[in-house]
Design an enzyme around this catalytic site. Structure first.
Site, short mmCIF file in Angstrom:
data_model
loop_
_atom_site.label_atom_id
_atom_site.label_comp_id
_atom_site.label_asym_id
_atom_site.label_seq_id
_atom_site.Cartn_x
_atom_site.Cartn_y
_atom_site.Cartn_z
N GLU A 207 0.86 -1.18 0.00
CA GLU A 207 0.00 0.00 0.00
C GLU A 207 0.90 1.23 0.00
O GLU A 207 1.90 1.28 0.72
CB GLU A 207 -0.90 0.01 1.24
N GLU A 212 -3.25 11.81 2.40
CA GLU A 212 -4.00 11.26 3.53
C GLU A 212 -3.83 12.16 4.74
O GLU A 212 -2.78 12.76 4.95
CB GLU A 212 -3.53 9.85 3.87
#
Length: 395
Positions: A207, A212
């Site tokens: 990932e 974010e």
């Protein structure tokens, strides 16, 4: 731009030189780069002057002494300046070619809508495409893609959470240059927006978190999350302008393994951007571009360009990372973290609420976060993405 002209002894006007195809022009902006020379003339003359001046890649014009072209050695940084007009020559060759462009009316055709429960345990109800269209959670506005959470309804007890959208690209990738151009990212109390890549059978195929953060943040969090055996050299700090996040042991979070006991749960190897690259502060400047480069054998690195600082090669869809300077984040791949930690990763864009991260850091904790999200729909009027495009380039 200088306040007085520089004598331009090396500039000769060639009236037969035509402006270069793809030249980019912007009004009321200036370029904070060294002046190679200046030349009296109108804006229409500046391109000719730049093309025949060694080292010139851009120019600015203002009405100084009836009109002056200022010839520039670099195409940035760019700043607002009323009355000034700037132009860029083609920025040189790039070894990247466009592979896929997600934008406009066909954007959602290239994505699958996730409707399962939230893997991060958020107070969210991810809806399917027909529901998102019917309730106005997705739309195309003047060619821009808007993805929203519900901001009209209180959420009854027994429901999964506030309606929102999570999409996964149908295509998967093993490397490339990914450009994410947004005018606005979601904000609001307890929000947790993300733009990221992930492989199947998490965390075995990796990932990479590109954009974010949680509500109230003004800096971006970059991270890799992997199976065991992927660690970043701490000394690589000098390769990027961000900084290593800190694990629960007080040391830099350089181990990408999601179950590393010296770090916070699922922290991974994590880098924080400088302030101003996330949330309301980023949105206030009409957003910008997140540029993520994944060279499978060497590195993953990311730049963030605010709207008035986007390099001309990106504006021309001819991206050339060698022009961009030091990235904000840099993760080395090689013996320290073999490339097989990251495989067939899909692009995900989502917005959740509370959950494992945003709920834990919310004032008053998870219950207070859920109470806020459940009962205050008006707090989520700005909980939306406004996307110009996602573009993927490869060699």
């Amino acid at each position: 731009m200088a306040n007085s002209p520089i004598v331009a002894t090396s500039v000769v006007q060639h009236q037969d030189v035509e402006p270069m195809p793809g030249m980019i022009i912007k009004d009321n902006m200036d370029i904070d780069a060294d002046n190679l020379a200046s030349k009296p003339g109108q804006f229409s003359d500046c391109c000719n002057f730049c093309q025949v001046t060694q080292g010139c890649v851009a120019y600015a014009w203002n009405d100084y002494q009836g009109g002056t072209c200022w010839l520039k050695s670099a195409n940035g940084p760019i700043r607002n300046n009323n009355g000034v007009k700037i132009g860029f020559l083609n920025s040189g060759s790039s070894d990247y070619t466009l592979k896929k462009s997600y934008e406009g009316n066909n954007f959602f055709d290239a994505f699958d809508f996730w409707t399962n429960g939230d893997p991060t345990h958020g107070f969210v109800d991810y809806v399917d495409r027909p529901t998102a269209e019917r309730t106005g959670l997705i739309s195309i506005i003047n060619g821009k893609v808007k993805i929203s959470a519900d901001s009209d309804s209180q959420i009854p007890h027994g429901k999964r959470g506030r309606p929102s959208v999570r999409v996964h690209s149908k295509d998967s990738y093993n490397e490339g240059l990914f450009l994410f151009d947004i005018d606005h990212m979601p904000t609001g109390p307890g929000t947790w927006p993300a733009y990221w890549l992930v492989g199947d059978n998490w965390p075995n195929n990796g990932e990479a978190d590109i954009l974010e953060g949680v509500g109230g943040d003004n800096f971006n969090h970059f991270a890799l999350h992997t199976k065991n055996g992927c660690r970043m050299p701490e000394q690589d700090q000098n390769l990027f302008t961000g900084k290593w996040a800190t694990g629960k042991n007080g040391r830099p979070a350089t181990n990408c393994y999601v179950y590393e006991p010296a770090q916070w749960a699922n922290q991974g190897c994590s880098i924080s951007s400088p302030d101003g690259f996330f949330g309301d502060e980023f949105n206030s400047g009409q957003g910008g571009v997140f540029a993520f480069e994944w060279d499978r054998s060497s590195y993953m690195r990311t730049w963030i360009f605010k709207r008035n600082q986007i390099p001309s090669d990106i504006l021309q869809s001819n991206p050339n990372p060698s022009n961009w300077g030091k990235p904000i984040s840099y993760f080395k791949l090689g013996e320290n973290c073999t490339p097989n930690h990251f495989n067939a990763m899909k692009i995900i864009i989502n917005l959740t609420f509370c959950g494992d991260w945003a709920g834990q850091v919310y004032p008053g904790g998870m219950s207070a976060c859920i109470d806020k999200v459940r009962n205050n729909p008006e707090a989520y009027k700005n909980a939306y993405w406004l996307i110009n495009y996602v573009k993927v380039f490869d060699h």
